[in-house]
Design a protein around this motif. Structure first.
Motif, short mmCIF file in Angstrom:
data_model
loop_
_atom_site.label_atom_id
_atom_site.label_comp_id
_atom_site.label_asym_id
_atom_site.label_seq_id
_atom_site.Cartn_x
_atom_site.Cartn_y
_atom_site.Cartn_z
N GLY A 135 3.65 -5.52 -4.03
CA GLY A 135 2.39 -5.07 -4.59
C GLY A 135 1.88 -3.85 -3.84
N PRO A 136 0.60 -3.87 -3.46
CA PRO A 136 0.02 -2.73 -2.73
C PRO A 136 0.34 -2.74 -1.25
N LEU A 137 1.06 -3.77 -0.79
CA LEU A 137 1.38 -3.90 0.63
C LEU A 137 2.75 -3.32 0.95
N LEU A 148 -1.83 -0.89 3.34
CA LEU A 148 -2.40 -1.41 2.11
C LEU A 148 -2.82 -0.21 1.27
N GLU A 149 -2.18 -0.06 0.12
CA GLU A 149 -2.40 1.11 -0.73
C GLU A 149 -2.21 2.40 0.06
N ARG A 150 -1.15 2.41 0.87
CA ARG A 150 -0.72 3.56 1.67
C ARG A 150 -1.70 3.93 2.79
N LYS A 151 -2.58 3.01 3.12
CA LYS A 151 -3.49 3.22 4.24
C LYS A 151 -3.18 2.19 5.32
N PRO A 152 -3.18 2.59 6.60
CA PRO A 152 -2.85 1.67 7.68
C PRO A 152 -3.71 0.41 7.66
N LEU A 153 -3.06 -0.71 7.88
CA LEU A 153 -3.75 -2.00 7.92
C LEU A 153 -3.67 -2.52 9.35
N SER A 154 -4.81 -2.66 9.99
CA SER A 154 -4.85 -3.08 11.39
C SER A 154 -4.67 -4.60 11.48
N LYS A 158 0.42 -11.88 15.03
CA LYS A 158 0.50 -13.10 14.24
C LYS A 158 -0.01 -12.89 12.82
N GLU A 159 -1.01 -12.04 12.65
CA GLU A 159 -1.47 -11.72 11.30
C GLU A 159 -0.36 -11.02 10.52
N PHE A 160 0.32 -10.09 11.20
CA PHE A 160 1.43 -9.38 10.57
C PHE A 160 2.53 -10.37 10.17
#
Length: 227
Positions: A135-137, A148-154, A158-160
């Protein structure tokens, strides 16, 4: 000819460590030496080797336990080196994420051949699986980063790992216990609330896409995203 690779050699016996280093450097490898697992952890804070040679019988923390700890954080190829040749030890090493298991004594040429084989195999896998998209990820596996939608996701580590695991298993429902086992490991002492907390923070970071992590009431969670 293969590009030169960095190898972390973890061996508590000085003579064996010196001998292995000589053969590896003669074949063009760059070698980082560690006398035990604690020393190896210090090196891993600043260096990410292409492969690790891990002695099984080490003081303080044995090679199996060391490998289990490293594999939770970094996906570094490794070959176990041991005087123990029992079939159970080999099986245990491979189950812990070892890419190969070689028994002492061995011919240096055999070790070099196995190193080259593992490096070729893992390099091929890394190229194939460098980027995973759902999807957008978009997940950059080698750098443990996501967009996310080509923007960095911090994201924390463990979240990753949790988000990637769910995304890779799109549509499959996991209980909290399963997620705790697969992401945090059997030795983790926390509760299933840990999973709920991480899902909550992930949803906040996903913002308008928070519904990608769906709650299956009475069971757990699953990932839903468009193609």
């Amino acid at each position: 000819m293969m590009d030169k690779a960095n190898i972390l050699l973890i061996e508590d016996e000085k003579e064996m460590r010196s001998l292995l280093r000589t053969f590896l450097e003669k074949d063009g490898y760059t070698v980082f030496e560690a006398v035990d697992a604690m020393h190896a952890f210090e090196i891993l804070d600043t260096v990410t080797p292409d492969l690790m040679l891990v002695d099984v019988m080490m003081p303080y923390l044995n090679g199996f336990d060391f490998a289990a700890e490293v594999k939770r954080v970094k996906n570094i190829p490794l070959i176990f080196v041991s005087a123990r040749g029992e079939e159970w030890d080999k099986i245990k090493g491979l189950k812990l994420g070892g890419d190969d298991y070689i028994v002492k004594p061995f011919h240096p040429g055999e070790l070099l051949a196995r190193i080259e084989s593992v490096l070729r195999r893992t390099k091929s896998l890394n190229v194939e699986n460098e980027v995973f998209t759902s999807g957008p990820l978009s997940f950059q596996l080698s750098s443990y980063s996501a967009e996310l939608e080509r923007k960095p996701l911090s994201l924390t580590l463990k979240e990753f790992e949790l988000l990637l695991y769910l995304a890779r298993n799109k549509g499959r429902v996991f209980t909290r216990e399963q997620l705790l086992h697969n992401i945090w490991g059997d030795d983790y002492q926390g509760t299933e609330r840990t999973v709920d907390t991480h899902v909550k923070t992930l949803r906040l970071k996903l913002k308008q896409h928070s519904s990608m992590i769906a709650t299956v009431w009475g069971i757990g969670y699953k990932f839903e995203a468009g193609t």
